[in-house]
Design an enzyme around this catalytic site. Structure first.
Site, PDB file in Angstrom:
ATOM      1  N   LYS A  83     138.495  13.932 -11.258  1.00 59.62           N
ATOM      2  CA  LYS A  83     138.933  12.631 -10.737  1.00 59.62           C
ATOM      3  C   LYS A  83     138.052  11.544 -11.343  1.00 59.62           C
ATOM      4  O   LYS A  83     136.817  11.631 -11.278  1.00 59.62           O
ATOM      5  CB  LYS A  83     138.767  12.654  -9.221  1.00 59.62           C
ATOM      6  CG  LYS A  83     139.717  11.777  -8.445  1.00 59.62           C
ATOM      7  CD  LYS A  83     139.513  12.081  -6.974  1.00 59.62           C
ATOM      8  CE  LYS A  83     140.404  11.281  -6.097  1.00 59.62           C
ATOM      9  NZ  LYS A  83     140.042  11.444  -4.681  1.00 59.62           N
TER      10      LYS A  83
HETATM   11  C1  E4P Z   1     142.455  10.051  -2.552  1.00 54.78           C
HETATM   12  O1  E4P Z   1     142.307  10.899  -3.392  1.00 54.78           O
HETATM   13  C2  E4P Z   1     141.370   9.521  -1.699  1.00 54.78           C
HETATM   14  O2  E4P Z   1     140.435  10.553  -1.486  1.00 54.78           O
HETATM   15  C3  E4P Z   1     141.833   9.079  -0.347  1.00 54.78           C
HETATM   16  O3  E4P Z   1     143.202   9.217  -0.172  1.00 54.78           O
HETATM   17  C4  E4P Z   1     141.222   7.808   0.136  1.00 54.78           C
HETATM   18  O4  E4P Z   1     141.738   7.496   1.396  1.00 54.78           O
HETATM   19  P1  E4P Z   1     141.074   6.444   2.409  1.00 54.78           P
HETATM   20  O5  E4P Z   1     141.518   5.086   2.032  1.00 54.78           O
HETATM   21  O6  E4P Z   1     141.604   6.852   3.747  1.00 54.78           O
HETATM   22  O7  E4P Z   1     139.577   6.622   2.290  1.00 54.78           O
END
Ligand code: E4P
Length: 217
Positions: A83
């Site tokens: 990522k």
């Molecule tokens: C995606 O890969 C992220 O880890 C995640 O969806 C972030 O979500 P949040 O806005 O609830 O922290």
């Protein structure tokens, strides 16, 4: 539509994997911190529970160091998906890694133009954050619609991974638009199974069945 769970909690991942409906896992540095576990150790454990992609995020900001971190992370297991943030260096890293056959999830996407760049960089997944978009006075689902249109216009293979999902309506909207994947916290995924009329119906059927005095087994 693929379902990923957005967590680094092993018990939650196992419970959802047991349903046979879980296609992958996403983590981020905040979720790793919340788990209190060692990053490498917990990522390896997660990769052993699910066959699908497990996103592990780099924390460097420059391309050269991102590549070094990715080198360490992709050795954890074959299903690790690196990522990277949606920055110039993140997209350079994306292009290099996908060119080598490594899966890449480009995260922190907040505009359709950013998603277009990620697709051009060969991203496996683009992660638009719908919840955080909503929180800032925009409609996260408009973003998903725009990205779907653009990717279809050009036949990009990058999968739209709807992230920052906060409730079951986000999942429904993402599915109607035709997003490829959604990642949600365990609570939201469990919520998808529930309907008050299902519970009421079971209660009524069981009451009537008991009155018959019969048994199937
Ligand atoms: C995606 O890969 C992220 O880890 C995640 O969806 C972030 O979500 P949040 O806005 O609830 O922290």
């Amino acid at each position: 539509m693929k379902f990923f769970v957005d967590t680094a909690e092993i018990a939650d991942i196992k419970e959802l994997a047991d349903t046979g409906l879980l296609d992958g896992v996403t983590t981020n540095p905040s979720l790793i911190a919340k788990s209190g576990r060692d990053f490498m150790e917990v990522t390896k454990e997660i990769c052993g529970i699910v066959d699908g992609p497990v996103s592990a995020e780099v924390v460097a900001l420059d391309h050269a160091t991102m590549m070094k971190e990715a080198e360490v992370l992709r050795k954890i297991a074959d299903n690790v998906c690196i990522k990277v943030p949606l920055t110039v260096d993140g997209l350079k890293t994306c292009k290099a890694l996908t060119g080598e056959g490594t899966m890449v999830n480009v995260t922190l996407c907040f505009s359709a133009n950013q998603a277009l760049l990620a697709a051009k960089a060969g991203a496996t997944f683009i992660s638009p954050f719908v919840g955080r978009h909503d929180d800032n006075g925009f409609d996260g689902m408009d973003l998903i619609e725009d990205i779907r249109l653009i990717y279809d216009n050009y036949g990009f293979a990058t999968e739209i991974l709807v992230a920052s999902v906060r409730h079951t309506t986000h999942v429904l909207q993402a599915a109607k638009i035709g997003a490829d994947v959604m990642t949600a916290p365990p609570k939201v995924i469990h919520g998808l199974f529930k309907h008050v009329l299902t519970d009421n119906g079971i209660e009524g059927f069981l009451k009537d069945w008991e009155a018959t005095g019969q048994s199937i087994l």
